[in-house]
Design a protein around this motif. Structure first.
Motif, short mmCIF file in Angstrom:
data_model
loop_
_atom_site.label_atom_id
_atom_site.label_comp_id
_atom_site.label_asym_id
_atom_site.label_seq_id
_atom_site.Cartn_x
_atom_site.Cartn_y
_atom_site.Cartn_z
N LEU A 1 -30.67 11.56 53.60
CA LEU A 1 -29.25 11.21 53.75
C LEU A 1 -29.10 9.75 54.18
O LEU A 1 -28.18 9.05 53.74
CB LEU A 1 -28.58 12.13 54.76
N GLY A 2 -30.01 9.29 55.06
CA GLY A 2 -29.98 7.88 55.45
C GLY A 2 -30.22 6.96 54.27
O GLY A 2 -29.62 5.89 54.17
N GLY A 3 -31.11 7.38 53.38
CA GLY A 3 -31.34 6.61 52.16
C GLY A 3 -30.11 6.57 51.29
O GLY A 3 -29.77 5.52 50.71
N ILE A 4 -29.41 7.70 51.20
CA ILE A 4 -28.18 7.74 50.41
C ILE A 4 -27.12 6.83 51.03
O ILE A 4 -26.40 6.10 50.31
CB ILE A 4 -27.66 9.19 50.31
N GLY A 5 -27.02 6.87 52.35
CA GLY A 5 -26.09 5.98 53.03
C GLY A 5 -26.41 4.52 52.78
O GLY A 5 -25.52 3.69 52.59
#
Length: 680
Positions: free
Chosen positions: A393-397
């Motif tokens: 999710l951090g990568g998506i953010g």
């Protein structure tokens, strides 16, 4: 060819080879260096943690393999020398991989365990980078890699505070296995096929408990991919056995990986009633899941400084503030925007929500009704899996943030995010010191730990004591002498031998002993050795039925009068033989399907990932991450760690981190020097 053109041709060849290398992995290596710095900069390993147990298990397996037991399931020197089926029930991969290092010149079990801790952390970074890069881009992958490696549980709790090698290693294997499965989903090549099957099988063999969690996530991920793609018609529209295999490849990979690892998990399932597994749950005790739930406030709390003066520093049982912020941005992007690969990202968000729910007390009814879940013991174990979901999710953010940044500046934005993650985790890199020398790893030292009462058989609750043991036996003086004489243990209960009976023992292999017996009468040959399925005895080459000695559960061999040759050896039960056949068939099937994939080419699929990798070899966008990571590493080694700015060092009768300082002496045995108020 003109001789002058040969160097030029050679340089062109090198350039073409290097052109296929993603320099982002070099940045990942730099990111991981700070996390493994305590392992690299110090000799030996942490003590008074589970690390000791894994070192001794590896040393015992090494002795067995060197003695001719290629796949041991029984540890003959454990539990005062009565033996222990630890390798029949505990996931073996880390110990088997450790043998590769242990067998090298000069090195040993301690160095092998250290290497595996380092490799596990590196695999976490590599796998997470590869997965997120393939779907959301390289910048997102680098941030996701840092987020995962520096999650408090992955960075500090398992490798340094708990010393749980198999669980820590499972985090890395899960990351690369998920990456391999995603590659296989896109490109059905033989290399991706073998990587996916072998890595998932390796995941199952890494840790008994986390492998179930991670394998369940992989199953759910595979089903999710099928649902969101909506391509059930592929299996119908494509004619031919090979193409049907291609359309089902991710499910076939999971099935064959499970079968490939059957040599371990199938005996565990079929022979679970032969040992005392009830102690693993520990109703009402330390291992009872009811006593190990987390509060939401704990999960979202910040990282505390470690007190080097404490005998047992607190675990950092939280998700990490920076990871939560980046994951929150990624979650919002999935829910409120049409971000790239939105449907795939929603899977990781949903799994994270489920994992967080399972870690708080509200989920207690679910734990009560779900089979096997209580064996997880600590709901906070799920922090490792949660860290993986949060990292994605951090990568998506990050990918969302990069949409608002010019391409020339994106590398610095990524480097800044990575630097923030590393700096936020700095207190957890200040690991308390440990002794410079671990000491020997002999069976004698294991015995000394067992006699001190710390643990038995390298398990704290005697998890795998045979179920036929009614009363736990004390150590036998004659057996103890054998440990110190460095001679093969004499397991004969000589006090029970009839008059004028002579028994001479001869060790053939660590799990096969020959007894030369001379007796004037029939008698039971009583051995100081736990009876367990697989032990069999022969008299003069003829198999005889053994008996059980109550209440200790020792092995008894009936011997007739006269001179005889008695052999006692550990063999495979029918359950273990079936499991080996299943694994062998799975290996053949894996190779056969891989051979078919080698013949199959779909140019559209083969170029899909290549497009996602465009620009991945651009050094200009990688070097900021590499440079800042190395700069932080050097600053930590030269300035931060020596200055003690990110840690406490309580001494004498002070407790620096305590909210309330006090002093109360309890009979000169223990003293209260500080306390905190904790609301439940």
């Amino acid at each position: 060819m003109d001789s002058s053109s040969q160097p030029e041709a050679f340089r062109d060849t090198i350039r073409s080879r290097l052109a296929g290398v993603d320099l982002g992995f070099l940045a990942v290596a730099a990111i991981c260096l700070l996390a493994i710095w305590p392992f690299l900069s110090r000799s030996s390993l942490p003590q008074a943690t589970d690390t000791e147990l894994h070192i001794f298990r590896l040393a015992e397996m090494s002795r067995l393999v060197r003695g001719g037991e290629l796949f041991p399931r029984w540890a003959p020197n454990f539990y005062f020398g009565y033996g222990y089926p630890i390798f029949n029930f505990y996931a073996p991969l880390t110990y088997q991989l450790g043998l590769i290092v242990d067998f090298l010149p000069v090195l040993g079990p301690v160095q092998a365990v250290k290497v595996l801790f380092i490799v596990g952390i590196a695999l976490s970074g590599i796998g997470m980078y590869g997965l997120v890069r393939d779907i959301w881009g390289r910048g997102a992958g680098l941030v996701a890699s840092a987020s995962y490696v520096y999650a408090p549980f992955v960075l500090f709790v398992d490798p340094y505070a708990r010393g749980d090698l198999p669980e820590s290693f499972s985090f890395g294997v899960f990351a690369v296995a998920l990456w391999a499965m995603n590659r296989l989903r896109h490109v059905p090549s033989w290399l991706n096929w073998l990587a996916a099957v072998l890595l998932v099988a390796g995941l199952i063999l890494t840790h008994n408990l986390m492998s179930v969690v991670f394998f369940t996530i992989l199953i759910a991920w595979s089903i999710w991919q099928t649902v969101i793609k909506g391509n059930g018609q592929v299996a119908v529209s494509i004619v031919g056995a090979v193409r049907r295999l291609v359309s089902l490849r991710i499910y076939l990979a999971l099935i064959l990986a499970l079968a490939l690892a059957a040599f371990f998990w199938l005996p565990v399932a079929l022979e679970s009633d032969t040992v005392n597994l009830s102690s693993l749950i520990g109703d009402g005790g330390h291992f009872d899941y009811r006593n190990n739930f987390l509060r939401i406030g704990e999960l979202i709390s910040g990282i505390k400084l470690i007190d080097w003066g404490a005998t047992e520093p607190d675990y950092a049982l939280n998700l990490g503030i920076v990871q939560l912020v980046l994951g929150f941005v990624g979650g919002l992007a999935l829910l409120l925007t049409r971000t790239k690969a939105r449907k795939q990202g929603l899977f990781f968000l949903l799994v994270l929500i489920v994992l967080i729910f399972l870690m708080i007390r509200n989920s207690s009814p679910l734990w009560e009704i779900t089979p096997l879940l209580p064996f997880l013991q600590f709901p906070w174990r799920l922090l490792g899996a949660s860290a993986a979901m949060l990292a994605v999710l951090g990568g998506i953010g990050t990918s969302l943030l990069l949409q608002f940044v010019s391409k020339g500046f994106s590398g610095w934005v990524v480097a800044g995010l990575v630097a923030i993650i590393l700096l936020a985790a700095m207190p957890l890199v200040q690991v308390p010191s440990w002794p410079e020398e671990f000491g020997d790893t002999t069976a004698q030292r294991v015995l000394e730990y067992e006699r001190s009462g710390r643990w038995l058989g390298t398990t704290s609750t005697a998890d795998f004591v045979p179920a036929t043991v009614d009363v736990l036996p004390k150590p036998q003086p004659a057996m103890i002498e054998g440990f110190y004489s460095q001679e093969p243990l004499d397991r004969v209960n000589r006090a029970t031998l009839p008059e004028n009976t002579v028994v001479r023992s001869e060790s053939i292999t660590p799990l096969r002993t020959r007894y030369h017996v001379s007796s004037e009468q029939d008698f039971p040959l009583r051995l100081f050795q736990f009876d367990f399925p697989g032990w069999q005895a022969t008299v003069d080459g003829n198999k005889v039925a053994t008996e059980l000695g109550r209440p200790e559960g020792f092995l008894i061999v009936p011997v007739p009068a006269g001179d005889h040759l008695v052999e006692v050896s550990f063999t495979n039960t029918w359950e273990r033989k079936v499991s080996l056949i299943v694994s062998a068939m799975a290996l053949i099937g894996t190779i056969a399907i891989g051979w078919q994939f080698a013949k199959y080419r779909n140019e559209e699929l083969l170029t899909r990932l290549e497009k996602s990798d465009e620009g991945a070899r651009d050094w200009a966008s990688v070097w900021p991450v590499f440079g800042l990571s190395m700069l932080i590493l050097i600053a930590n080694a030269a300035i931060i760690e020596p200055s003690a700015v990110f840690r406490y060092e309580s001494s004498d009768f002070s407790a620096l981190p305590a909210e309330n300082n006090t002093y109360a002496n309890f009979g000169d045995q223990i003293a209260l020097i500080g306390y905190d108020f904790v609301s439940k």
